[in-house]
Write a protein that holds these residues in place. Sequence first.
Motif, short mmCIF file in Angstrom:
data_model
loop_
_atom_site.label_atom_id
_atom_site.label_comp_id
_atom_site.label_asym_id
_atom_site.label_seq_id
_atom_site.Cartn_x
_atom_site.Cartn_y
_atom_site.Cartn_z
N LEU A 1 41.22 -8.06 -2.13
CA LEU A 1 40.63 -9.27 -1.54
C LEU A 1 41.44 -9.77 -0.34
O LEU A 1 40.87 -10.31 0.61
CB LEU A 1 40.53 -10.38 -2.60
CG LEU A 1 39.56 -10.12 -3.75
CD1 LEU A 1 39.73 -11.17 -4.83
CD2 LEU A 1 38.12 -10.09 -3.25
N ALA A 2 42.75 -9.59 -0.38
CA ALA A 2 43.61 -10.09 0.70
C ALA A 2 43.96 -9.01 1.73
O ALA A 2 44.77 -9.25 2.62
CB ALA A 2 44.89 -10.68 0.10
N ASN A 3 43.35 -7.83 1.60
CA ASN A 3 43.59 -6.73 2.55
C ASN A 3 45.08 -6.35 2.65
O ASN A 3 45.56 -5.95 3.72
CB ASN A 3 43.08 -7.10 3.95
CG ASN A 3 41.58 -7.31 3.97
OD1 ASN A 3 40.81 -6.46 3.51
ND2 ASN A 3 41.15 -8.45 4.49
N ASN B 1 42.28 -9.11 9.11
CA ASN B 1 42.80 -9.06 7.75
C ASN B 1 42.63 -10.39 7.01
O ASN B 1 43.30 -10.63 5.99
CB ASN B 1 44.28 -8.64 7.76
CG ASN B 1 44.43 -7.16 8.07
OD1 ASN B 1 43.95 -6.31 7.33
ND2 ASN B 1 45.05 -6.84 9.21
N ARG B 2 41.74 -11.23 7.52
CA ARG B 2 41.43 -12.47 6.80
C ARG B 2 40.84 -12.11 5.44
O ARG B 2 39.93 -11.28 5.34
CB ARG B 2 40.42 -13.30 7.60
CG ARG B 2 40.20 -14.69 7.01
CD ARG B 2 39.03 -15.38 7.70
NE ARG B 2 39.29 -15.69 9.09
CZ ARG B 2 39.84 -16.85 9.52
NH1 ARG B 2 40.18 -17.76 8.64
NH2 ARG B 2 40.04 -17.06 10.80
N GLY B 3 41.36 -12.69 4.39
CA GLY B 3 40.94 -12.30 3.04
C GLY B 3 40.05 -13.33 2.35
O GLY B 3 39.63 -14.33 2.95
N TYR B 4 39.77 -13.04 1.10
CA TYR B 4 38.99 -13.94 0.23
C TYR B 4 39.87 -14.37 -0.93
O TYR B 4 40.76 -13.62 -1.36
CB TYR B 4 37.75 -13.23 -0.32
CG TYR B 4 36.73 -12.89 0.73
CD1 TYR B 4 35.75 -13.81 1.09
CD2 TYR B 4 36.76 -11.66 1.38
CE1 TYR B 4 34.81 -13.51 2.07
CE2 TYR B 4 35.82 -11.34 2.36
CZ TYR B 4 34.85 -12.28 2.69
OH TYR B 4 33.93 -11.97 3.66
N GLU B 5 39.62 -15.57 -1.44
CA GLU B 5 40.40 -16.09 -2.57
C GLU B 5 39.75 -15.70 -3.89
O GLU B 5 38.54 -15.89 -4.08
CB GLU B 5 40.52 -17.61 -2.47
CG GLU B 5 41.30 -18.06 -1.25
CD GLU B 5 41.26 -19.58 -1.05
OE1 GLU B 5 40.96 -20.30 -2.04
OE2 GLU B 5 41.52 -20.02 0.08
N TYR C 1 32.22 -6.63 -5.88
CA TYR C 1 33.39 -5.77 -6.00
C TYR C 1 33.36 -5.12 -7.38
O TYR C 1 32.98 -5.76 -8.37
CB TYR C 1 34.68 -6.58 -5.86
CG TYR C 1 34.84 -7.27 -4.53
CD1 TYR C 1 35.35 -6.60 -3.42
CD2 TYR C 1 34.49 -8.62 -4.38
CE1 TYR C 1 35.51 -7.23 -2.20
CE2 TYR C 1 34.64 -9.26 -3.16
CZ TYR C 1 35.15 -8.56 -2.08
OH TYR C 1 35.29 -9.19 -0.86
N ARG D 1 38.30 -0.24 2.01
CA ARG D 1 37.70 -1.10 0.97
C ARG D 1 37.90 -0.54 -0.43
O ARG D 1 37.29 -1.00 -1.38
CB ARG D 1 36.20 -1.27 1.26
CG ARG D 1 35.91 -2.05 2.54
CD ARG D 1 34.43 -2.21 2.75
NE ARG D 1 33.78 -0.91 2.99
CZ ARG D 1 32.53 -0.62 2.63
NH1 ARG D 1 31.81 -1.50 1.97
NH2 ARG D 1 32.02 0.57 2.90
#
Length: 314
Positions: free
Chosen positions: A117-119, A137-141, A227, A283
């Motif tokens: 999620l955070a690359n 590289n902006r990720g997801y929480e 995911y 990914r």
Amino acid sequence: MSQNHPSILIADEMHTSLFRMLDEAGFSYTYQPKITRAELINQLSSFDGLIIRSKTTVDNELLSHAPNLRFIGRAGAGLDLIDLEATEQRGIHVFHAGEGNRDAVAEHVVGMLLALLANILKADREVRQGIWDREGNRGYELGSLTVGLIGYGNNGRATARRLSGFGCRVLAYDKFLTNYGDTFAEEASMEQLMAEADVLSLHVPLTDETRMMVNNTFIAQVARPFYLVNIARGEIVSLSALVRGLESGKIRGCCLDVLENEKLAKLTVDQQASFDYLRQSDRVILSPHVAGWTHESYVRINEVLVRQLVPLKT
């Protein structure tokens, strides 16, 4: 079985802590980690018990040469290498050490998910190459997502417990349980998981029913791009279907500790094509079937095994 010293054949590589535990519990044993199947068939008639990991397949042929066998211990969680119908017919007690590595598996799931999620792996590779790409590289929480657990046994419960600390919503489906919702996960149907989950994580054994369960049809039935996490058994997920899902965007990314075929030098042409896609994708996060393979779990598995052995002494 002799009352004081049941004899056990240990047919796979084991952590040395097992031997002290067996000695203290009063078992006699023979340790033959390099034993071949032919040698096992030839020797097994002398033993009351058999302890295996993942090298040894216990089928009708093997059991037909083991008239005195009373129990089989699996140093791990999965029992797919054991013909459970055949052991039941012979009255052989089968047990495993699923709780021994549940914490290790749960931590591995969370670690892989956070990295995806955070690359983290992608960003690490780029920075090492002198690329400083913040936006790319902006990720997801993790806390913003709904995680669906398929299977809520030892590993599923341990995973839910750890996920709860991130604040994400956790749904759990288990075909064989009722009233199993708890502080860490809501009981849900498979249909609800398909409709609401952003992450699907597999925590089921390999059976005829679950083999290739995640296929094109399964992926199409999930309502939104998601995911996928598989730390269970590789054959539960079709790699070709997984690749199609990644190509179409229906699968946003995946974490795989297990593969449909883990003998990487002996992949079929189709498996090789799928694996080549997976290993070059940013990914996808891969690990070599080590989710439950920590220094701590290696010892804990033995503790769980011996605890279950002790009542079988008499």
